[in-house]
Design a protein around this motif. Structure first.
Motif, PDB file in Angstrom:
ATOM      1  N   GLY A 255      -1.292  -2.538  11.070  1.00 49.66           N
ATOM      2  CA  GLY A 255      -2.516  -3.308  10.881  1.00 49.66           C
ATOM      3  C   GLY A 255      -3.272  -3.668  12.134  1.00 49.66           C
ATOM      4  N   ARG A 256      -3.061  -2.919  13.206  1.00 44.78           N
ATOM      5  CA  ARG A 256      -3.856  -3.152  14.421  1.00 44.78           C
ATOM      6  C   ARG A 256      -4.123  -1.808  15.096  1.00 44.78           C
ATOM      7  N   PRO A 257      -5.111  -1.734  15.988  1.00 42.77           N
ATOM      8  CA  PRO A 257      -5.486  -0.453  16.589  1.00 42.77           C
ATOM      9  C   PRO A 257      -4.298   0.238  17.276  1.00 42.77           C
ATOM     10  N   GLY A 258      -4.164   1.528  17.012  1.00 43.60           N
ATOM     11  CA  GLY A 258      -3.127   2.328  17.645  1.00 43.60           C
ATOM     12  C   GLY A 258      -1.734   2.073  17.119  1.00 43.60           C
ATOM     13  N   ALA A 259      -1.603   1.363  15.997  1.00 46.20           N
ATOM     14  CA  ALA A 259      -0.289   0.983  15.493  1.00 46.20           C
ATOM     15  C   ALA A 259      -0.233   1.161  13.984  1.00 46.20           C
ATOM     16  N   GLY A 260       0.800   1.854  13.511  1.00 48.13           N
ATOM     17  CA  GLY A 260       0.925   2.005  12.069  1.00 48.13           C
ATOM     18  C   GLY A 260       1.977   2.999  11.654  1.00 48.13           C
ATOM     19  N   LEU A 261       1.989   3.286  10.362  1.00 48.94           N
ATOM     20  CA  LEU A 261       3.006   4.109   9.711  1.00 48.94           C
ATOM     21  C   LEU A 261       2.317   5.258   8.999  1.00 48.94           C
ATOM     22  N   MET A 262       2.784   6.491   9.258  1.00 50.19           N
ATOM     23  CA  MET A 262       2.102   7.674   8.742  1.00 50.19           C
ATOM     24  C   MET A 262       3.081   8.671   8.123  1.00 50.19           C
TER      25      MET A 262
ATOM     26  N   VAL B 185       0.865  -1.188   0.000  1.00 48.75           N
ATOM     27  CA  VAL B 185       0.000   0.000   0.000  1.00 48.75           C
ATOM     28  C   VAL B 185       0.900   1.236   0.000  1.00 48.75           C
ATOM     29  N   GLY B 186       0.485   2.268  -0.734  1.00 48.07           N
ATOM     30  CA  GLY B 186       1.338   3.441  -0.871  1.00 48.07           C
ATOM     31  C   GLY B 186       0.866   4.640  -0.093  1.00 48.07           C
ATOM     32  N   ALA B 187       0.276   4.415   1.078  1.00 45.76           N
ATOM     33  CA  ALA B 187      -0.255   5.527   1.863  1.00 45.76           C
ATOM     34  C   ALA B 187      -0.190   5.184   3.343  1.00 45.76           C
ATOM     35  N   THR B 188      -0.543   6.162   4.177  1.00 39.85           N
ATOM     36  CA  THR B 188      -0.566   5.932   5.616  1.00 39.85           C
ATOM     37  C   THR B 188      -1.462   4.744   5.949  1.00 39.85           C
ATOM     38  N   THR B 189      -1.020   3.937   6.894  1.00 37.89           N
ATOM     39  CA  THR B 189      -1.792   2.735   7.228  1.00 37.89           C
ATOM     40  C   THR B 189      -2.810   2.982   8.337  1.00 37.89           C
ATOM     41  N   VAL B 190      -2.814   4.159   8.942  1.00 37.72           N
ATOM     42  CA  VAL B 190      -3.641   4.405  10.123  1.00 37.72           C
ATOM     43  C   VAL B 190      -4.526   5.632   9.949  1.00 37.72           C
TER      44      VAL B 190
ATOM     45  N   GLN C  11     -13.361   7.095   3.394  1.00 37.23           N
ATOM     46  CA  GLN C  11     -11.957   6.807   3.710  1.00 37.23           C
ATOM     47  C   GLN C  11     -11.575   5.541   2.977  1.00 37.23           C
ATOM     48  N   TRP C  12     -10.770   5.716   1.921  1.00 32.18           N
ATOM     49  CA  TRP C  12     -10.468   4.520   1.135  1.00 32.18           C
ATOM     50  C   TRP C  12      -9.580   3.585   1.959  1.00 32.18           C
ATOM     51  N   GLY C  13      -9.888   2.309   1.856  1.00 37.10           N
ATOM     52  CA  GLY C  13      -9.156   1.295   2.614  1.00 37.10           C
ATOM     53  C   GLY C  13      -9.673   1.079   4.017  1.00 37.10           C
ATOM     54  N   GLY C  14     -10.605   1.943   4.477  1.00 33.10           N
ATOM     55  CA  GLY C  14     -11.143   1.798   5.822  1.00 33.10           C
ATOM     56  C   GLY C  14     -10.284   2.465   6.877  1.00 33.10           C
ATOM     57  N   GLU C  15     -10.592   2.185   8.135  1.00 35.59           N
ATOM     58  CA  GLU C  15      -9.946   2.867   9.258  1.00 35.59           C
ATOM     59  C   GLU C  15      -8.440   2.651   9.261  1.00 35.59           C
ATOM     60  N   ARG C  16      -8.008   1.447   8.924  1.00 28.32           N
ATOM     61  CA  ARG C  16      -6.570   1.189   8.819  1.00 28.32           C
ATOM     62  C   ARG C  16      -6.323   0.136   7.741  1.00 28.32           C
TER      63      ARG C  16
ATOM     64  N   THR D   1      -6.994  13.573   2.355  1.00 26.38           N
ATOM     65  CA  THR D   1      -6.173  13.966   3.493  1.00 26.38           C
ATOM     66  C   THR D   1      -5.097  12.921   3.779  1.00 26.38           C
ATOM     67  N   THR D   2      -4.244  13.230   4.762  1.00 27.49           N
ATOM     68  CA  THR D   2      -3.188  12.308   5.173  1.00 27.49           C
ATOM     69  C   THR D   2      -3.729  10.930   5.518  1.00 27.49           C
ATOM     70  N   GLU D   3      -4.894  10.868   6.165  1.00 22.66           N
ATOM     71  CA  GLU D   3      -5.433   9.574   6.601  1.00 22.66           C
ATOM     72  C   GLU D   3      -6.326   8.920   5.546  1.00 22.66           C
ATOM     73  N   ARG D   4      -6.111   9.299   4.264  1.00 22.56           N
ATOM     74  CA  ARG D   4      -6.829   8.682   3.137  1.00 22.56           C
ATOM     75  C   ARG D   4      -8.314   9.035   3.131  1.00 22.56           C
TER      76      ARG D   4
END
Length: 568
Positions: free
Chosen positions: A216-223, A31-36, A428-433, A354-357
């Motif tokens: 890929g889990r709540p509160g965890a990811g790359l932005m 995926v080429g965007a923020t995961t969270v 929000q494309w891709g959903g919450e995360r 936006t940053t969060e897709r």
């Protein structure tokens, strides 16, 4: 319009900001965007800011960081400068914070400019020695870890300390902080990407996140945090030299599929990126340069060279909502100015990502319109109709609704954009995360570690490593001569106390900064910055930078070595 006219040479500001991030995330995670989402930031145990002065460049993020702090989130900053706005910040949307300020950061880790790979690899070595790597996640969900281990084993802490500027104890403190956190979000920006080794720097951060399963889990990811609302969406719509709509790589198969959908041939080779276009213009290789927004003259390094290139183009077209300095460069032939309406004035409203897709709808606001300014999409359609009237129906739209309907068909991840019509409507494309549950949309379904090595010595011959920074500004549009967070003026250079003492300089002294590309006059502003490094404001400092020096992703290198010479 560009590909309808037969050219693959189209690019946007995403190239100059986050091309390394997009490429690395696509390679490592699929995926080429923020995961969270911002909710993950608020609910995370730890937020780490790498090379990101969000207080200056993305101030809206500070609201979410404030909410995270109130909930108990720890915050660490890895950066050459101890930014005052990241230390303490006054969040205007909260009365208490607006009055008294809020302590935003628990730990600062001072590194050399460009020393992030060495710092992160040192942290990983400490984590391995302490048993803090999530071996179950690595085994079940990733690939490439053994190659990373081999690289880390070949690196000594002495070398990593020298290149990073941080000590082994610093790396240990960070590793301990990271190990205590059940979840972490890593945030980075142009202090990481705008380097000759920007791709390696982003890769090291992704490696660090994967080492403890923080994707890929709540509160965890790359932005990779954005500071411009048109950047990510523009690239995802295919306004990118190396990708078609939907971030699909340009190749024979993808071009053929899009050609069938559009009814005209799509070039099957990647085009020139933004800096390459300007360089090609300087060699007499462009007949037309069409700039919709932006300002090459102030954005790119080596402005004198950029000016010569712009003046070599037989026909330049500048489409914008404001006058910019690049419009005033002497023409090689003709210069056309096309006034455009703002997003809030365009017919039928519009969307931005936006940053969060999150794809957000902005309706058209009724009221008076200025002169001949028109919706940008109308201008593009009319140009296509004039150039090739027989095929113009293939790229004709009567409304923004029609455009959004086509987006939903061509870019499946944007499905739902066709239904946005009122203020506040969003998808929000891709959903919450993304990558939920450690499932990655890569060819093998796994995330990929990639071994990266630190660069060689960053500070040869006793010179200082210079980078550019932002103040009170939006992109290149300066809003105040003094940065309210640091107190530095636009012509100041931020330097460490020890370096100033060594050079016999005091606060406010005049100096000349000289690189192999040019020089600029500045005043000394002593601040808390890692010794051996110095910063000046963008775009003023671009005169010190060389054109043509870039990362493999195409992002220019906004760093150089300088001598600091006492002025008169």
């Amino acid at each position: 319009m560009a590909r309808f006219l037969g050219t693959p040479n189209i690019d946007n500001a995403a190239r100059v900001c986050h091309a390394p991030s997009t490429g690395v995330l696509q390679r490592a995670l699929g995926v080429g965007a923020t995961t969270v989402s911002y909710t993950d930031v608020i609910n995370s145990d730890l937020v780490v800011l790498f090379g990101a002065d969000v207080a200056n460049a993305q101030p809206v993020f500070m609201k979410y960081l404030y909410l995270a702090r109130k909930r108990g989130t720890s915050v660490a900053v890895v950066n050459p400068v101890r930014e005052p706005g990241l230390d303490r910040y006054w969040v205007p949307s909260n009365a208490e914070s607006a009055m008294f300020g809020t302590q935003m950061t628990d730990e600062f880790f001072s590194v050399h400019t460009g020393g992030d790979v060495a710092f992160v690899n040192g942290v990983l070595k400490v984590m391995l020695a302490r048993g803090d790597v999530d071996r179950d996640f690595v085994r079940d969900h990733t690939k490439g870890f053994e190659e990373l281990l081999e690289e880390l084993e070949s690196e000594s802490f002495e070398d990593l300390e020298a290149v990073s500027g941080a000590t082994r104890d610093d790396m240990g403190r960070f590793a301990e902080m990271y190990a205590r956190a059940e979840s972490a979000v890593f945030v980075w920006s142009m202090g990481i990407t705008q380097h000759e080794n920007g791709t390696d720097q982003v890769t090291s951060i992704v490696n660090l996140g994967l080492a403890r399963g923080n994707v890929g889990r709540p509160g965890a990811g790359l932005m990779p945090i954005r500071g411009h609302s048109g950047v990510q969406g523009g690239a995802e719509m295919g306004a990118y030299a190396t990708a078609l709509p939907g971030a699909v790589p340009v190749d024979d198969a993808s071009a053929a599929a899009l050609s069938e959908r559009y009814g005209f041939d799509i070039p099957s080779e990647p085009g020139l990126d933004a800096e390459q276009m300007v360089e090609t213009a300087g060699r007499g290789g462009l007949d037309l340069l069409y700039s919709s927004g932006g300002n090459f003259l102030e954005v790119l390094p080596a402005p004198e060279s950029v000016e010569r290139s712009l003046s070599s183009v037989p026909l330049r077209v500048h489409q914008d909502i404001v006058l910019s300095s690049q419009m005033l460069v002497d023409p090689g032939g003709e210069v056309l100015l096309l006034p455009a309406a703002t997003r809030y004035e365009q017919q039928g409203g519009g969307t931005q990502t936006t940053t969060e897709r999150r794809v957000v709808f902005s309706p058209e606001i009724p009221g008076p319109r200025i002169g001949e300014a028109r919706s940008e999409w109308e201008i593009f359609c009319d140009i296509a109709a004039r150039v090739d009237p027989d095929r113009a129906h293939l790229v004709h739209f009567d409304s923004g609704d029609e455009i959004r309907a086509e987006i939903a068909e061509v870019v499946p991840s944007y499905d739902g954009v066709q239904d946005l019509s009122r203020t506040g409507d969003a998808i929000q494309w891709g959903g919450e995360r993304l990558c939920e549950g450690g499932v990655f949309p890569t060819d093998d379904g796994r995330a990929h570690f990639v071994a990266v090595s630190p660069p060689g010595s960053l500070l040869p011959d006793g010179r200082l490593r210079l980078s550019t920074r932002r103040g009170k500004q939006f992109n290149t549009m300066v809003e105040a001569e003094r940065d309210p967070l640091t107190g530095a003026d636009r012509n100041d250079c931020l330097i460490a106390r020890g370096d100033a003492d060594r050079l016999g300089l005091a606060d406010g002294d005049r100096v000349i900064l000289r690189s192999h590309a040019g020089e600029m006059r500045a005043r000394v502003h002593i601040t808390d910055i890692r010794s051996g490094n110095i910063q000046v404001f963008f775009p003023e400092g671009n005169v010190l930078l060389s054109g043509g020096q870039r990362d493999s992703s195409g992002v220019p290198d906004y760093n150089t070595l300088v001598d600091v010479i006492p002025g008169r």
